[in-house]
Design an enzyme around this catalytic site. Structure first.
Site, PDB file in Angstrom:
ATOM      1  N   ASP A 464       0.802  -1.178  -0.343  1.00 21.37           N
ATOM      2  CA  ASP A 464       0.270  -0.316  -0.214  1.00 21.37           C
ATOM      3  C   ASP A 464       0.644   1.160   0.219  1.00 21.37           C
ATOM      4  OD1 ASP A 464      -2.531   1.187   0.195  1.00 21.37           O
ATOM      5  OD2 ASP A 464      -2.934   0.548   1.804  1.00 21.37           O
ATOM      6  N   ASP A 534     -10.920   2.130  -3.266  1.00 22.00           N
ATOM      7  CA  ASP A 534     -11.557   1.427  -1.770  1.00 22.00           C
ATOM      8  C   ASP A 534     -12.925   2.006  -1.012  1.00 22.00           C
ATOM      9  OD1 ASP A 534      -9.114   0.892  -0.238  1.00 22.00           O
ATOM     10  OD2 ASP A 534      -8.973   3.232   0.621  1.00 22.00           O
TER      11      ASP A 534
HETATM   12  C1  GLA Z   1      -6.007   1.842   2.328  1.00 18.84           C
HETATM   13  C2  GLA Z   1      -6.158   0.659   1.356  1.00 18.84           C
HETATM   14  C3  GLA Z   1      -7.403  -0.296   2.162  1.00 18.84           C
HETATM   15  C4  GLA Z   1      -6.820  -0.230   3.217  1.00 18.84           C
HETATM   16  C5  GLA Z   1      -6.422   0.417   4.102  1.00 18.84           C
HETATM   17  C6  GLA Z   1      -5.662   0.119   5.862  1.00 18.84           C
HETATM   18  O1  GLA Z   1      -6.880   2.801   2.574  1.00 18.84           O
HETATM   19  O2  GLA Z   1      -6.671   0.874   0.450  1.00 18.84           O
HETATM   20  O3  GLA Z   1      -7.624  -1.294   1.109  1.00 18.84           O
HETATM   21  O4  GLA Z   1      -6.013  -1.308   2.566  1.00 18.84           O
HETATM   22  O5  GLA Z   1      -5.719   1.436   3.621  1.00 18.84           O
HETATM   23  O6  GLA Z   1      -4.854   1.419   6.127  1.00 18.84           O
END
Ligand code: GLA
Length: 713
Positions: A464, A534
């Site tokens: 990420d 997300d």
């Molecule tokens: C980001 C990702 C999510 C999740 C969060 C965790 O927003 O896109 O899928 O992994 O971080 O903090």
């Protein structure tokens, strides 16, 4: 035959792909590589006729006309449009004058490459223009390598160093389609008609960005649509700040150049050094936007995405804990979710954020990549063993380019983050960006991740990157081109991932950046899939996924089924609709399975099995977007096997007045003489009827959905 031919007399080059051609030649003085053709197949003799034509009779007397469309445009002389290269030499000279040097054509397995070398007539600067064509795709790869040819000289400063310049055929009314959006609304297909002047798409955010994607498609409205017509498309393989410039200059000439964003980014080329710029691909086709997407997908499956045993592996059905547990991760809770996930047929169990030291909320822990003893008193291994015992692989979330101020790492190395000496760096989600341009930081990041995957049996990382860059300062390098960090961060990130993958060949990686903030051909070459957004609301997701598949392969598009009402939007949606939307790419589940009823879990188990049966079609087949979610209530996609013998159709009904839904859906690309059997009902259909009158659709209302699976009888 696809390949590259060179006519030494005419000084022209013709690149042939299976269904297109691309050609250029040297100007008589050897100073310009004149672009001559990009479009339908032509012969080398045709190209030589074009090479013999004067540039543009209507404006020949004007100075501008002496500068024809060029393959790679240095700033210098009578050039007034966007240059691809601009350099400052140590004596104060700020223009470039090319002369032809040499060329080399090499055959590779299934590909042919051309290197065209040009040199500045006086200064120690050279460029190699790289081209590659394949026997299996119409996508043409282009790049450039800039070389400082005097190891004993002074640095040359590059103020703009783009990868390639694509010249479009003469004509006006160009329509540009591109992918724009934002966090939780990525990859929305957007279009505009280009008018004289410039349109710039870019990211100045250090990453590819949620706001725009380095991909485009150009056509003439009214002459092209989803299923037919000429389209010219391009995509850049770069995950840092980028820009694409669409410029229409006098005489309705459109050119598109792109590569590293030059904003705040002079690059000093040290004596004797070279700089290989990112690949910028182009593809021409006559089967509309749908055909162009299929070309991009084929190219990614054949030449970009990581392969094992000669092909891109099918993506496992995964479970991810984020929406279920947030930061409240522990061994018992994850174990319980793992049991439930396994019972649904899940193949890969991924523990998301919250597992490492101090990570009880977003403000702490980033940088300290060891299991939190408070949550995992026995370490990670007992959970990993339990997951393996359930027949699943184990995966873990990491965000290695980031640090919280509240972390051991930041306390030890506050100077490792991007910052300027006289400013406090802006925080976003309580985090700061580590400067991976620094070799020591890049080395530390590599070692931290390598340790994790060496010490534990982890076969998947969700990598990420939850914030965009700000304050991109590197105080220690003052006077030594600290701005290069914009580029070096991403180059070093690539090197870290490449090293990890070669040391751990069984490791898969998902690219995530607060959803789809890092989706491009550069990251796709080193990760297996992309978390597209997300936003897990299946109704919104239809549009995000529709845009995504214009540029990127469904196999790389990670989609989860989450809870209803959706935690983000509050919208309640049937389980089957949520599944059928997530089946349009690589399927995952991200809901809190502990809250799903036994009946829901049984329905989910059947839907997972249904996906597994069509998975090779979705992930390796040819995508036909039969009905677009942009057009209203009903949407559908068809996935056809390469031999045309098997297909899946996913159909989705969104709110629309009752009685206004289509009653049949015309399929595409089938073998017209064949009959296809519905694998559920056993009913047989004639292909011509399916393509002309259509597949009969059942009456459905809001948020109904259906999967059809047909095989040649
Ligand atoms: C980001 C990702 C999510 C999740 C969060 C965790 O927003 O896109 O899928 O992994 O971080 O903090």
């Amino acid at each position: 035959m696809p390949g590259i031919s060179h006519d030494d007399q005419a000084r022209t080059w013709l690149l042939r792909t299976p269904a297109s051609a691309y050609g250029f030649g040297l100007s008589p003085d050897g100073a310009t590589v004149r672009h001559l053709h990009w479009g339908a197949p032509i012969e080398h003799e045709d190209l030589n006729v074009l090479a013999g034509r004067p540039d543009d009779p209507s404006v020949q007397r004007m100075a501008w006309a002496r500068q024809p469309p060029a393959e790679y445009v240095p700033w210098g002389g009578l050039r007034f449009d966007e240059p691809t290269l601009k350099a400052d030499f140590p004596d104060g000279t700020r223009t470039i004058e090319w002369g032809y040097d040499s060329q080399l054509i090499t055959e590779e397995d299934g590909a042919t490459a051309l290197t065209l070398r040009l040199r500045d007539r006086r200064y120690p600067l050279a460029v190699e223009l790289g081209y590659r064509v394949f026997t299996s795709t119409d996508v043409i790869e282009r790049w450039a390598r800039i070389r400082h040819t005097d190891p004993g000289g002074q640095p040359i400063v590059l103020h703009q160093a783009l990868s390639a310049n694509w010249c479009l055929p003469a004509g006006d009314h160009w329509r540009l389609r591109y992918l724009a959006g934002g966090h939780v609304g990525e990859t929305q297909l957007t279009d505009t008609v280009l008018t004289p002047g410039k349109l710039v798409l870019e990211s100045r955010r250090g990453i590819t960005s949620h706001q725009a994607s380095p991909w485009f498609a150009l056509d003439h409205p009214g002459h092209a649509d989803e299923t037919h017509g000429e389209v010219w498309s391009g995509a850049l393989a770069w995950s840092g700040s980028w820009k694409l410039v669409f410029e229409i200059t006098q005489g309705d000439r459109l050119h598109v150049c792109g590569g590293y964003n030059d904003f705040d980014s002079p690059l000093a080329l040290p004596p004797g050094a070279d700089l290989v710029l990112p690949v910028f691909c182009g593809v021409y086709g006559t089967e509309g936007t749908g055909g162009i997407s299929r070309s991009w997908h084929d190219y990614q499956l054949g030449h970009v995405l990581p392969r094992r045993s000669g092909q891109v592996p099918l993506r496992p059905v995964l479970y991810n804990s984020w929406e279920a547990t947030g930061f409240a991760v522990d061994e018992a809770g994850q174990g319980e979710l793992a049991e439930l996930a396994a019972s649904l047929g899940v193949e890969l169990f991924v523990v998301d954020d919250g597992w490492f030291t101090g990570r009880t909320h977003a403000a702490a822990g980033l940088g300290d990549w060891a299991a939190d003893p408070a949550k995992f008193p026995r370490g990670l291994d007992p959970l990993i063993e339990r997951v393996h015992g359930l027949g699943m692989r184990f995966g873990l979330w990491v965000e290695p380019e980031m640090v919280n101020e509240d972390s051991e790492l930041y306390r030890a190395h506050p100077d490792w983050v991007f910052h300027f000496p006289g400013r406090a760096p802006a925080e976003w989600r309580h985090q700061l960006v580590l400067n991976l341009g620094r070799p020591d930081v890049a080395g530390w990041v590599h070692a931290a991740v390598d340790r994790l995957v060496t010490d534990h049996d982890i076969s998947f990382l969700k990598w990420d990157m939850n914030r965009h860059f700000s304050d991109p300062g590197w105080p220690d390098e003052l006077g030594h081109n600290p701005e290069r960090a914009w580029v070096d961060h991403t180059r070093n990130l690539y090197a870290i991932i490449d090293r990890l993958r070669s040391a751990h060949p069984g490791l898969d990686i998902e690219s995530c950046s607060g959803g789809g903030g890092r989706a491009d051909l550069g990251i796709l070459a080193r990760t297996d899939q992309i978390w597209a957004s997300d936003n897990t609301d299946a109704a919104d997701r239809l549009l995000i996924q529709d845009g995504f598949t214009h540029a990127y392969a469904p196999a790389a598009m990670m989609c989860w089924v989450t809870d209803s009402p959706n935690p983000f939007t509050g919208r309640p949606l049937p389980l089957s609709f949520r599944f059928h939307v997530a089946m349009a790419g690589a399927l995952g589940i991200g809901g809190d399975l502990r809250r799903w009823s036994a009946a829901e879990r049984e329905e989910a188990r059947q839907l997972v099995a249904g996906y597994q049966a069509i998975r090779p079609l979705v992930q390796r087949g040819r995508l036909y977007r039969l009905a677009s979610p942009r057009d209203g209530g009903f949407a559908a996609s068809q996935y056809l096997s390469a031999d045309g013998g098997e297909l899946a159709v996913l159909a989705w009904w969104r709110p629309r007045p009752y009685g206004s839904y289509p009653t049949a859906l015309r399929l595409a690309g089938l073998d017209p003489a064949a009959r296809y059997r519905d694998m559920v009902t056993g009913e047989e259909h004639r292909a011509r009827v399916l393509m002309q009158a259509g597949l009969p659709l059942p009456p459905r209302i809001d948020y109904g959905s259906q999967l059809f699976h047909l095989r040649r009888a």
